[in-house]
Design a protein around this motif. Structure first.
Motif, mmCIF file in Angstrom:
data_model
loop_
_atom_site.group_PDB
_atom_site.id
_atom_site.type_symbol
_atom_site.label_atom_id
_atom_site.label_comp_id
_atom_site.label_asym_id
_atom_site.label_seq_id
_atom_site.Cartn_x
_atom_site.Cartn_y
_atom_site.Cartn_z
ATOM 1 N N GLY A 116 0.789 -1.222 0.000
ATOM 2 C CA GLY A 116 0.000 0.000 0.000
ATOM 3 C C GLY A 116 0.821 1.272 0.000
ATOM 4 O O GLY A 116 1.988 1.295 0.383
ATOM 5 N N ALA A 117 0.173 2.333 -0.443
ATOM 6 C CA ALA A 117 0.812 3.644 -0.530
ATOM 7 C C ALA A 117 0.918 4.319 0.827
ATOM 8 O O ALA A 117 1.538 5.374 0.936
ATOM 9 C CB ALA A 117 0.048 4.543 -1.510
ATOM 10 N N SER A 118 0.345 3.715 1.871
ATOM 11 C CA SER A 118 0.471 4.339 3.191
ATOM 12 C C SER A 118 1.930 4.401 3.614
ATOM 13 O O SER A 118 2.317 5.309 4.358
ATOM 14 C CB SER A 118 -0.373 3.605 4.233
ATOM 15 N N LEU A 119 2.756 3.487 3.134
ATOM 16 C CA LEU A 119 4.189 3.562 3.424
ATOM 17 C C LEU A 119 4.740 4.892 2.920
ATOM 18 O O LEU A 119 5.462 5.581 3.631
ATOM 19 C CB LEU A 119 4.932 2.393 2.776
ATOM 20 N N LEU A 120 4.369 5.285 1.698
ATOM 21 C CA LEU A 120 4.826 6.573 1.147
ATOM 22 C C LEU A 120 4.172 7.749 1.856
ATOM 23 O O LEU A 120 4.823 8.775 2.069
ATOM 24 C CB LEU A 120 4.528 6.678 -0.344
ATOM 25 N N VAL A 121 2.900 7.625 2.193
ATOM 26 C CA VAL A 121 2.210 8.707 2.903
ATOM 27 C C VAL A 121 2.977 9.052 4.181
ATOM 28 O O VAL A 121 3.298 10.215 4.443
ATOM 29 C CB VAL A 121 0.744 8.309 3.218
ATOM 30 N N PHE A 122 3.313 8.031 4.954
ATOM 31 C CA PHE A 122 4.033 8.272 6.204
ATOM 32 C C PHE A 122 5.493 8.651 5.952
ATOM 33 O O PHE A 122 6.072 9.410 6.724
ATOM 34 C CB PHE A 122 3.917 7.068 7.137
ATOM 35 N N ALA A 123 6.080 8.136 4.869
ATOM 36 C CA ALA A 123 7.458 8.527 4.534
ATOM 37 C C ALA A 123 7.508 10.014 4.168
ATOM 38 O O ALA A 123 8.422 10.729 4.600
ATOM 39 C CB ALA A 123 7.991 7.673 3.385
ATOM 40 N N TYR A 124 6.547 10.486 3.391
ATOM 41 C CA TYR A 124 6.508 11.904 3.042
ATOM 42 C C TYR A 124 6.295 12.761 4.283
ATOM 43 O O TYR A 124 6.925 13.807 4.447
ATOM 44 C CB TYR A 124 5.406 12.192 2.018
ATOM 45 N N LEU A 125 5.393 12.323 5.160
ATOM 46 C CA LEU A 125 5.152 13.074 6.389
ATOM 47 C C LEU A 125 6.421 13.130 7.237
ATOM 48 O O LEU A 125 6.814 14.195 7.717
ATOM 49 C CB LEU A 125 4.001 12.448 7.176
ATOM 50 N N GLY A 126 7.083 11.989 7.393
ATOM 51 C CA GLY A 126 8.342 11.953 8.144
ATOM 52 C C GLY A 126 9.407 12.836 7.519
ATOM 53 O O GLY A 126 10.128 13.555 8.217
#
Length: 190
Positions: A116-126
Motif C-alpha cells: 500500500g501507498a500508506s508507506l509513502l504517505v508516512f514517509a513523506y510526512l516523516g
C-alpha cells in the motif's frame, strides 16, 4: 515580484503534477493488480519479500484501501515535491523512501503480506517533519522548510496515531517504517 510569483506558481504546478501523476500511477498499479489477480507485497524476512520493495506503494488490498491512501497521498506528495528542486529529484527520492521504508517493514513486520501507498504517505510526512531539524540554512530556505513541515503536521496530525495501530489488515510496520525512513532521509537531506 511578478517573476517570483510566476516562479512560485510554476513550482506549485510542478508539485501538483508530480502528486497527481504519482497517484495515477498507483491507480494504474491497482488496475494491473486487478487484471492479473496478483497481490505482490513485502513478506517479512523472506527473499521473495524483497522483490517488490521499490514499488510496494502501487499495490493495495482492495478499492477502499486504495481510496483512503490516495486521499492522503495527493496533498503530502505535493508538499514533498515542493521541497525538491526538480521533479526528477522527487521521483528518485520516492524510490529511495519506498525501498528504505520497505526494508524496515521487511525487518520488523509481522508475518503476512504488507502493501500500500500508506508507506509513502508516512514517509513523506516523516520527510517533511525532518525539516524541523534544519539548521545553518539561509533564513528563507529554513523558513520555507519549516512552513511545509508545519503545514504537513497541521493537516495530517490525525494520521499520527496510525503509526501504532495494531489491528488485522493494517500494517503498522508499513506506517512506522515509512515514517522512520522519511524522517531519517529528511534529517539527512537538511
Amino acid at each position: 515580484m511578478r517573476r517570483a510569483l510566476h516562479s512560485a506558481s510554476q513550482r506549485l504546478g510542478h508539485a501538483i503534477g508530480f502528486a497527481v501523476g504519482l497517484t495515477l500511477l498507483v491507480w494504474l498499479g491497482f488496475g494491473m493488480q486487478q487484471l492479473t489477480g496478483l497481490t505482490p507485497g513485502i513478506v517479512p524476512r523472506t527473499w521473495q519479500g524483497l522483490i517488490p520493495l521499490p514499488f510496494i506503494f502501487l499495490f493495495h488490498a482492495n478499492g477502499q484501501h486504495l481510496l483512503v491512501n490516495s486521499v492522503a497521498l495527493v496533498p503530502l506528495a505535493t508538499l514533498f515535491a515542493l521541497r525538491m528542486q526538480r521533479w526528477t529529484q522527487a521521483c528518485a527520492l520516492t524510490l529511495v523512501l519506498s525501498i528504505s521504508g520497505g526494508l524496515i517493514v521487511w525487518l520488523i513486520g509481522s508475518p503476512g503480506v504488507h502493501l500500500g501507498a500508506s508507506l509513502l504517505v508516512f514517509a513523506y510526512l516523516g520527510f517533511l517533519l525532518g525539516g524541523f531539524h534544519a539548521t545553518g540554512q539561509h533564513f528563507g530556505t529554513l523558513l520555507w522548510r519549516l512552513l511545509l513541515a508545519g503545514l504537513a503536521l497541521y493537516l495530517f496530525w490525525p494520521l499520527l496515531p496510525q503509526l501504532l495501530v495494531m489491528e488485522d489488515g493494517v500494517s503498522w510496520s508499513a506506517h512506522a517504517g515509512g515514517a522512520l525512513a522519511g524522517l531519517l532521509w529528511g534529517i539527512r537531506r537538511n
